[in-house]
Motif scaffolding. Structure first.
Motif, short mmCIF file in Angstrom:
data_model
loop_
_atom_site.label_atom_id
_atom_site.label_comp_id
_atom_site.label_asym_id
_atom_site.label_seq_id
_atom_site.Cartn_x
_atom_site.Cartn_y
_atom_site.Cartn_z
N PRO A 11 0.82 -1.22 0.00
CA PRO A 11 0.00 0.00 0.00
C PRO A 11 0.85 1.26 0.00
O PRO A 11 2.01 1.26 0.42
N SER A 12 0.27 2.34 -0.47
CA SER A 12 0.97 3.63 -0.51
C SER A 12 0.88 4.29 0.86
O SER A 12 0.01 5.13 1.12
N GLN A 13 1.73 3.90 1.74
CA GLN A 13 1.76 4.45 3.09
C GLN A 13 3.21 4.78 3.45
O GLN A 13 4.15 4.26 2.85
N ILE A 14 3.38 5.64 4.43
CA ILE A 14 4.73 5.95 4.91
C ILE A 14 5.26 4.74 5.67
O ILE A 14 4.57 4.17 6.51
N ILE A 58 -14.75 -1.37 1.74
CA ILE A 58 -15.35 -0.75 0.54
C ILE A 58 -15.01 -1.54 -0.71
O ILE A 58 -15.88 -1.79 -1.57
N ALA A 59 -13.76 -1.97 -0.83
CA ALA A 59 -13.33 -2.73 -2.01
C ALA A 59 -14.09 -4.04 -2.13
O ALA A 59 -14.56 -4.41 -3.22
N LEU A 60 -14.22 -4.78 -1.03
CA LEU A 60 -14.89 -6.07 -1.05
C LEU A 60 -16.38 -5.93 -1.35
O LEU A 60 -16.94 -6.70 -2.15
N ARG A 61 -17.03 -4.97 -0.72
CA ARG A 61 -18.46 -4.79 -0.94
C ARG A 61 -18.75 -4.36 -2.38
O ARG A 61 -19.83 -4.63 -2.91
N SER A 62 -17.80 -3.70 -3.03
CA SER A 62 -18.01 -3.26 -4.41
C SER A 62 -18.15 -4.44 -5.37
O SER A 62 -18.71 -4.30 -6.46
N LEU A 195 -10.97 -9.38 -7.81
CA LEU A 195 -10.53 -8.95 -6.49
C LEU A 195 -9.36 -7.96 -6.61
O LEU A 195 -9.32 -6.93 -5.92
N GLU A 196 -8.45 -8.23 -7.52
CA GLU A 196 -7.32 -7.34 -7.74
C GLU A 196 -7.78 -5.96 -8.21
O GLU A 196 -7.32 -4.92 -7.71
N VAL A 197 -8.71 -5.93 -9.16
CA VAL A 197 -9.21 -4.66 -9.70
C VAL A 197 -9.90 -3.85 -8.61
O VAL A 197 -9.71 -2.62 -8.50
N ALA A 198 -10.71 -4.52 -7.78
CA ALA A 198 -11.43 -3.81 -6.70
C ALA A 198 -10.45 -3.20 -5.70
O ALA A 198 -10.65 -2.07 -5.25
N LYS A 200 -7.32 -2.31 -6.24
CA LYS A 200 -6.63 -1.19 -6.87
C LYS A 200 -7.52 0.05 -6.94
O LYS A 200 -7.03 1.18 -6.89
N ARG A 201 -8.81 -0.17 -7.02
CA ARG A 201 -9.74 0.94 -7.15
C ARG A 201 -9.93 1.69 -5.84
O ARG A 201 -10.07 2.93 -5.84
N PHE A 202 -9.93 0.98 -4.72
CA PHE A 202 -10.29 1.60 -3.45
C PHE A 202 -9.15 1.68 -2.44
O PHE A 202 -9.29 2.33 -1.41
N VAL A 203 -8.05 0.98 -2.69
CA VAL A 203 -6.90 1.03 -1.79
C VAL A 203 -5.72 1.60 -2.56
O VAL A 203 -5.35 1.07 -3.61
N LYS A 204 -5.11 2.67 -2.05
CA LYS A 204 -3.96 3.24 -2.71
C LYS A 204 -2.76 2.32 -2.55
O LYS A 204 -2.37 1.99 -1.43
N ILE A 205 -2.19 1.88 -3.68
CA ILE A 205 -1.11 0.90 -3.61
C ILE A 205 0.07 1.34 -4.47
O ILE A 205 -0.07 2.10 -5.43
#
Length: 368
Positions: A11-14, A58-62, A195-198, A200-205
């Motif tokens: 994920p895109s985190q510090i 959010i990603a999973l429910r989508s 699952l991968e697409v979802a 990428k859509r909702f989690v900054k990576i």
């Protein structure tokens, strides 16, 4: 036979880099003398448990994956479904957020979120593990998906022989078997892609990796009832023993013997033991199931005759593989051992204990 998909996410985190000190006395002493050069670096992620779970929610429910069966933090189960309830993702998230202080959620070590999902011809267990501390270069979010065929769910009062008869059509010919495996892999792969697409859509990576494999179980005894199936808390999700899953999983434990009786040519799969640990990996150049006792339950395990094979330790048959010189056993250094053993990677408190090396062989190579 069951399918496994693994997705690893950065994920895109510090990220904070910290050193992990050795645990044994002599190694600690040398670490001090070398001003900490012996210490290994670890990555510490700065995301909070609540924040990362909200994004995954959010990603999973989508993609309509919302049936949670377990939510655990640092080995404490905040939620576990023991009744087979449906659509309980929001309920599990609510329980977690009301029980965990936002500040405390910054200091977790591991989160496990496990969901159940049925789509097309497969039933899935989706285990998401989130690690706040991990080795440098490893990704902190790992998703392990197991898929089994819904068509062969064990019926009420159905015995193993009756279920085997329902499986017979798959093994009626090599073409039929190959066609079935190809179809199941395609269906399973579509879920992994979705699952991968979802995510990428909702989690900054920053990056994501994935792989799909086929597993065949090699039991150590003839399996005639689901009560014989082994369960373990830290095994792959299919082997955990989640409510109602064994009815769907039971056919997989009959698979290897049916392959033997029909002398199926098998390739491109992992043979695993009764807790899902890898025994061997078969490449594109496979072998005939009836030509050896590799897949034959209630027989002493032996290596396949031919094939492109890689062997592994840490399984029910590791002793046999060591005796056959297919893997090499190693021992960990004790306190009275050599300095080189004391200073090995095994001296760190969160390092794995590698007892075996894996070896590869092929049909054109001698196993003598």
């Amino acid at each position: 036979m069951y399918l496994t998909g693994k997705i690893e996410i950065d994920p895109s985190q510090i990220t904070i880099y910290k050193k992990v000190k050795p645990t044994k006395l002599f190694a600690k002493f040398v670490d001090i003398l070398t001003f900490g050069s012996l210490s290994q670096k670890r990555e510490h992620e700065t995301f909070t448990a609540v924040a990362i779970l909200q994004q995954l929610n959010i990603a999973l429910r989508s993609i309509d994956i919302k049936n949670v069966i377990r939510l655990a933090v640092d080995d404490y189960d905040f939620y576990i479904d023991e009744k087979g309830e449906e659509d309980d993702l929001e309920q599990a998230m609510f329980q977690f957020k009301t029980k965990v202080d936002p500040i405390e959620s910054e200091f977790f070590n591991t989160i496990y979120l496990v969901l159940e999902h049925i789509e097309d011809s497969l039933k899935y267990l989706i285990e998401i593990a989130i690690y706040r501390k991990h080795r440098v270069g490893e990704y902190p979010i790992k998703i392990n998906v197991n898929g089994v065929c819904t068509e062969f769910k064990l019926k009420e009062n159905e015995n193993s022989e009756q279920l085997k008869k329902r499986l017979e059509n798959i093994f009626s010919s090599q073409e039929s078997y190959d066609r079935f495996i190809k179809t199941q892999k395609q269906v399973f792969g579509q879920l992994i892609d979705k699952l991968e697409v979802a995510i990428k859509r909702f989690v900054k990576i920053d990056d994501i990796k994935k792989i799909v494999t086929l597993q065949v179980i090699r039991p150590i005894e003839t399996i005639t009832s689901k009560e014989q199936l082994r369960h373990a808390r830290y095994a792959s999700p299919a082997f955990y023993g989640y409510f109602g899953f064994d009815d769907f999983f039971f056919y997989s434990w009959l698979w290897s013997d049916i392959m033997v009786s029909h002398n199926i040519y098998c390739n491109d799969f992992y043979l695993v033991d009764t807790l899902g640990n890898n025994i061997l990996k078969v490449g594109l150049m496979g072998f005939n199931a009836g030509a050896s006792k590799t897949l034959k339950t209630d027989s002493a395990f032996e290596a396949p005759k031919g094939g492109d094979i890689t062997y592994f330790g840490y399984n029910d048959f590791a002793g046999s593989l060591v005796s056959a010189k297919l893997i090499e056993q190693e021992t960990r250094g004790e306190d009275t051992g050599s300095a080189s053993e004391w200073l090995s990677g095994n001296e760190y408190d969160d390092e794995g204990d590698g007892s075996y090396n894996s070896y590869s062989s092929c049909g054109s190579c001698s196993n003598d």
